[in-house]
Design a protein around this motif. Structure first.
Motif, PDB file in Angstrom:
ATOM      1  N   UNK A 125       0.847  -1.181   0.000  1.00  0.00           N
ATOM      2  CA  UNK A 125       0.000   0.000   0.000  1.00  0.00           C
ATOM      3  C   UNK A 125       0.890   1.241   0.000  1.00  0.00           C
ATOM      4  N   UNK A 126       0.575   2.234  -0.849  1.00  0.00           N
ATOM      5  CA  UNK A 126       1.407   3.430  -0.941  1.00  0.00           C
ATOM      6  C   UNK A 126       0.733   4.672  -0.383  1.00  0.00           C
ATOM      7  N   UNK A 127      -0.454   4.532   0.155  1.00  0.00           N
ATOM      8  CA  UNK A 127      -1.119   5.659   0.794  1.00  0.00           C
ATOM      9  C   UNK A 127      -1.495   5.258   2.212  1.00  0.00           C
ATOM     10  N   UNK A 128      -1.932   6.206   3.021  1.00  0.00           N
ATOM     11  CA  UNK A 128      -2.134   5.935   4.441  1.00  0.00           C
ATOM     12  C   UNK A 128      -3.590   5.668   4.820  1.00  0.00           C
ATOM     13  N   UNK A 129      -4.462   5.536   3.858  1.00  0.00           N
ATOM     14  CA  UNK A 129      -5.870   5.264   4.165  1.00  0.00           C
ATOM     15  C   UNK A 129      -6.026   3.886   4.792  1.00  0.00           C
ATOM     16  N   UNK A 130      -6.994   3.748   5.668  1.00  0.00           N
ATOM     17  CA  UNK A 130      -7.275   2.466   6.322  1.00  0.00           C
ATOM     18  C   UNK A 130      -8.108   1.598   5.383  1.00  0.00           C
ATOM     19  N   UNK A 131      -7.665   0.367   5.205  1.00  0.00           N
ATOM     20  CA  UNK A 131      -8.370  -0.579   4.346  1.00  0.00           C
ATOM     21  C   UNK A 131      -8.183  -1.945   4.973  1.00  0.00           C
ATOM     22  N   UNK A 132      -9.267  -2.561   5.412  1.00  0.00           N
ATOM     23  CA  UNK A 132      -9.188  -3.810   6.152  1.00  0.00           C
ATOM     24  C   UNK A 132      -9.227  -5.002   5.189  1.00  0.00           C
ATOM     25  N   UNK A 133      -8.221  -5.859   5.301  1.00  0.00           N
ATOM     26  CA  UNK A 133      -8.117  -7.074   4.495  1.00  0.00           C
ATOM     27  C   UNK A 133      -7.634  -8.220   5.359  1.00  0.00           C
ATOM     28  N   UNK A 134      -7.952  -9.439   4.944  1.00  0.00           N
ATOM     29  CA  UNK A 134      -7.462 -10.618   5.662  1.00  0.00           C
ATOM     30  C   UNK A 134      -7.101 -11.707   4.649  1.00  0.00           C
ATOM     31  N   UNK A 135      -6.372 -12.691   5.118  1.00  0.00           N
ATOM     32  CA  UNK A 135      -5.976 -13.807   4.254  1.00  0.00           C
ATOM     33  C   UNK A 135      -7.215 -14.541   3.767  1.00  0.00           C
ATOM     34  N   UNK A 136      -7.220 -14.917   2.500  1.00  0.00           N
ATOM     35  CA  UNK A 136      -8.340 -15.623   1.904  1.00  0.00           C
ATOM     36  C   UNK A 136      -9.279 -14.711   1.119  1.00  0.00           C
ATOM     37  N   UNK A 137      -9.181 -13.398   1.320  1.00  0.00           N
ATOM     38  CA  UNK A 137     -10.021 -12.461   0.559  1.00  0.00           C
ATOM     39  C   UNK A 137      -9.597 -12.455  -0.902  1.00  0.00           C
ATOM     40  N   UNK A 138     -10.579 -12.286  -1.781  1.00  0.00           N
ATOM     41  CA  UNK A 138     -10.290 -12.121  -3.200  1.00  0.00           C
ATOM     42  C   UNK A 138     -10.448 -10.651  -3.544  1.00  0.00           C
ATOM     43  N   UNK A 139      -9.396 -10.062  -4.099  1.00  0.00           N
ATOM     44  CA  UNK A 139      -9.384  -8.641  -4.444  1.00  0.00           C
ATOM     45  C   UNK A 139      -9.002  -8.489  -5.903  1.00  0.00           C
TER      46      UNK A 139
END
Length: 166
Positions: A125-139
């Protein structure tokens, strides 16, 4: 009178040298391959720095790759998915959006995410915004403006800017 002839001779020779340089530059500019064009310009620059400059056709002929060198450079086959997000590769890709599954997520001291995907790619990630992710997610990762890349998911209306590390 003699000074007039000397000045006329100097102007005549310098204009011919300038015209020869313009022709050399035009030959280099006509090169289709970026590497060949750069090599041609480098040879011209080296010739200008040295007193005995090469003839334009000889410089252009040396800048042309041999027929046996071209297949070796294109023999490396790459997939669009493996090259997606790598800026140093001069390969034109027709992939605009790529779906990946997250293998693991790490956070650094500043809260930026480092994402390891199941295909071996690593993005940060190159910006400081909060973005919640976990293992197993498809993005998905898609191309953004000015060569940037955006990471998001289909169930959210938010994205974050990322860059590929590996």
């Amino acid at each position: 009178m003699r000074l007039t002839w000397i000045v006329a001779a100097v102007i005549g020779f310098s204009s011919q040298a300038y015209a020869g340089l313009e022709q050399d530059l035009a030959l280099c500019a006509a090169q289709g391959d970026k590497l060949d064009r750069l090599l041609c310009y480098d040879k011209l620059a080296a010739g200008v720095a040295k007193p005995g400059r090469q003839a334009p056709k000889a410089a252009a002929a040396q800048a042309q790759p041999s027929a046996s060198a071209a297949p070796a450079a294109t023999a490396v086959t790459t997939t669009a998915e493996a090259e997606f997000g790598i800026h140093r590769k001069p390969v034109e890709l027709d992939v605009d959006k790529l779906y990946l599954e997250i293998a693991s997520v790490q956070k650094d001291l500043y809260g930026s995410l480092t994402l390891n995907f199941t295909n071996g790619q690593v993005w940060k990630q190159v910006e400081t915004r909060h973005y919640k992710l976990k293992a197993g997610d498809t993005v998905f990762i898609e191309k953004g403006a000015l060569g940037s890349f955006l990471l998001g998911s289909d169930d959210r209306n938010a994205t974050i800017r990322v860059k590929r590390l590996k």
